[in-house]
Design a protein around this motif. Structure first.
Motif, PDB file in Angstrom:
ATOM      1  N   GLU A 188       0.595  -0.986  -0.089  1.00  0.00           N
ATOM      2  CA  GLU A 188       0.089   0.047   0.171  1.00  0.00           C
ATOM      3  C   GLU A 188       0.906   1.210   0.004  1.00  0.00           C
ATOM      4  OE1 GLU A 188      -3.140   0.211  -0.518  1.00  0.00           O
ATOM      5  OE2 GLU A 188      -2.901  -2.200  -0.631  1.00  0.00           O
ATOM      6  N   GLY A 189       1.960   1.136   0.803  1.00  0.00           N
ATOM      7  CA  GLY A 189       2.753   2.164   0.694  1.00  0.00           C
ATOM      8  C   GLY A 189       3.371   2.696  -0.622  1.00  0.00           C
TER       9      GLY A 189
ATOM     10  N   LYS B 122       2.093   1.994  -3.724  1.00  0.00           N
ATOM     11  CA  LYS B 122       1.141   2.286  -4.491  1.00  0.00           C
ATOM     12  C   LYS B 122       0.716   3.690  -4.264  1.00  0.00           C
ATOM     13  CE  LYS B 122      -2.408  -0.409  -4.846  1.00  0.00           C
ATOM     14  NZ  LYS B 122      -3.563  -1.571  -4.562  1.00  0.00           N
ATOM     15  N   SER B 123       0.910   4.122  -2.930  1.00  0.00           N
ATOM     16  CA  SER B 123       0.719   5.555  -2.765  1.00  0.00           C
ATOM     17  C   SER B 123       1.586   6.558  -3.163  1.00  0.00           C
ATOM     18  CB  SER B 123       0.688   5.910  -1.226  1.00  0.00           C
ATOM     19  OG  SER B 123       1.870   5.899  -0.479  1.00  0.00           O
ATOM     20  N   MET B 124       2.656   6.299  -3.594  1.00  0.00           N
ATOM     21  CA  MET B 124       3.720   7.021  -4.044  1.00  0.00           C
ATOM     22  C   MET B 124       3.507   7.410  -5.638  1.00  0.00           C
ATOM     23  SD  MET B 124       7.088   5.182  -2.752  1.00  0.00           S
ATOM     24  CE  MET B 124       7.371   4.627  -0.913  1.00  0.00           C
ATOM     25  N   GLY B 125       2.633   6.446  -6.282  1.00  0.00           N
ATOM     26  CA  GLY B 125       2.496   6.847  -7.764  1.00  0.00           C
ATOM     27  C   GLY B 125       3.585   6.520  -8.717  1.00  0.00           C
TER      28      GLY B 125
ATOM     29  N   ASP C 285      -1.265  -6.100  -6.554  1.00  0.00           N
ATOM     30  CA  ASP C 285      -0.696  -6.181  -5.361  1.00  0.00           C
ATOM     31  C   ASP C 285       0.353  -7.686  -5.347  1.00  0.00           C
ATOM     32  OD1 ASP C 285      -2.156  -4.216  -4.965  1.00  0.00           O
ATOM     33  OD2 ASP C 285      -3.726  -5.111  -3.266  1.00  0.00           O
TER      34      ASP C 285
END
Length: 386
Positions: A64-65, A67-70, A119
């Motif tokens: 999740e971390g 993915k949050s960075m884009g 994921d």
């Protein structure tokens, strides 16, 4: 890679780094190897590392971390896929085991995380970056992560008509081999094992054990394998395949390194060998048969469950699989990458270093596809084994 670079030099030049006395032809072969990578199937135990519930939660949080960075998936590494120090050290220890231990380790427990397809790719690449920081990218197909699955029931687009599927896309059995010049460590993430009764079982065999056995019983087989006269059919973009004469057995610092894959030597029903290519010799064909027989005798079946990440030494441990699928599509689906850890990597023969290193060329764009959208042209390597 030049189409005219036909090697006639034997790999025996690399034997001298591991052998102190060189006289007649059998003496060119290094002495029997020792260490934990010399094993028979019944001796191979306790190679599975279990992830604790808190460690699984940490992996999910790292996914999740990231993915949050884009960022693109090719940017996955230890700095963008953050894990607790204790788990990072646990994963890092796997590298030593696959390079200098028994040559296999399996990380188990991610099945309970119930990750989706995207994921799963991120978790596979992120966890693997702590084991081996370098990912290979094939210089022909420019593929970093590939999908090992049954694609024989896929609709064939017009551009792919007449193009055969690689071995990783069909359910036929595969004999013992190492994926040639693909990378040091074979990493496989089991998304779906296809069911216990539906085939596709995996097997591994210590080539070091095979080497010691043949050194004592049939050294001429090893001499044949080490001669740079094996007629490999190699692919190139936009042109006919070309011939490359190379060994299948290499040596460095006394370590035997096997890089035998049969498809570019014999062809397959779906990827037939060009009629312009010379046949393997009777000695080479027999050498393949003997190595296969001995590898099978000393082999072990891999303990496999959904969610596993397998790390297998691709230089000293051969792998094989049984047939699966058939009239109906199999659900068996694995993700595959090839890895390297500069901190533990083996020395390779200088004469062939460029071939071993090519897949790890810096700056090459990494493609880690979530969906296997092109199982034809772009998922087969230059050596046609897929």
């Amino acid at each position: 890679m030049s189409t005219s670079s036909l090697s006639t030099k034997s790999s025996f030049d690399s034997l001298r780094s591991g052998s102190s006395s060189i006289q007649s032809a059998p003496d060119l072969l290094p002495p029997a190897v020792k260490g934990p990578m010399v094993w028979e199937g019944f001796e191979l135990k306790d190679y599975i590392l279990l992830l604790s519930p808190s460690e699984i939660e940490a992996v999910v949080a790292a996914v999740e971390g990231f993915k949050s960075m884009g960022l693109s998936r090719g940017s996955i590494n230890k700095s963008t896929f953050s894990l607790p120090e204790e788990l990072a050290e646990k994963l890092s220890s796997i590298s030593h085991e696959v390079y200098h231990g028994r040559g296999i380790a399996v990380l188990r427990g991610l099945d309970v995380a119930e990750l989706n397809e995207e994921d799963s790719v991120i978790a596979f690449a992120g966890v693997s970056s702590y084991v081996c920081p370098d990912r290979a990218t094939d210089s022909y197909a420019f593929q970093t992560l590939s999908h090992v699955r049954d694609a024989t029931h896929d609709p064939i687009p017009d551009f792919a008509r007449g193009i055969g599927l690689a071995g990783s896309k069909v359910g036929t059995a595969m004999g013992f081999h190492c994926d040639r010049f693909s990378g040091d460590i074979l990493a496989l993430h089991v998304l779906e094992d296809g069911g216990a009764a539906n085939g596709g079982e995996q097997f591994i065999s210590s080539f070091w054990k095979v080497y010691n056995e043949l050194l004592e019983t049939e050294p001429t087989v090893l001499e044949t394998a080490a001669a740079a006269s094996w007629p490999f059919e190699l692919k190139q973009e936009g042109a006919d395949p070309y011939l490359q004469l190379e060994p299948v057995l290499f040596f460095s610092e006394g370590k035997p390194i096997i890089q035998l894959v049969k498809a570019p030597l014999l062809g397959t029903p779906r990827l037939p060998r060009s009629k312009a290519m010379p046949d393997v010799s009777s000695e080479q064909r027999r050498a393949m048969e003997v190595i296969e027989s001995v590898a099978k005798r000393f082999s072990a079946k891999v303990d496999r469950k959904n969610g596993d990440i397998q790390f297998i030494n691709n230089l000293g441990v051969m792998h094989a699989r049984s047939a699966y699928g058939g009239a109906q599509r199999s659900s068996r689906h694995l993700l595959r990458m090839f890895l390297r850890d500069p901190a533990n990597m083996w020395e390779v023969p200088k004469a062939y270093a460029a071939k071993f290193d090519d897949a790890f060329t810096e700056g090459r764009e990494q493609n880690l596809p979530v969906i296997d959208a092109d199982p034809w042209r772009k998922t087969s390597g230059r050596y046609c084994h897929g």
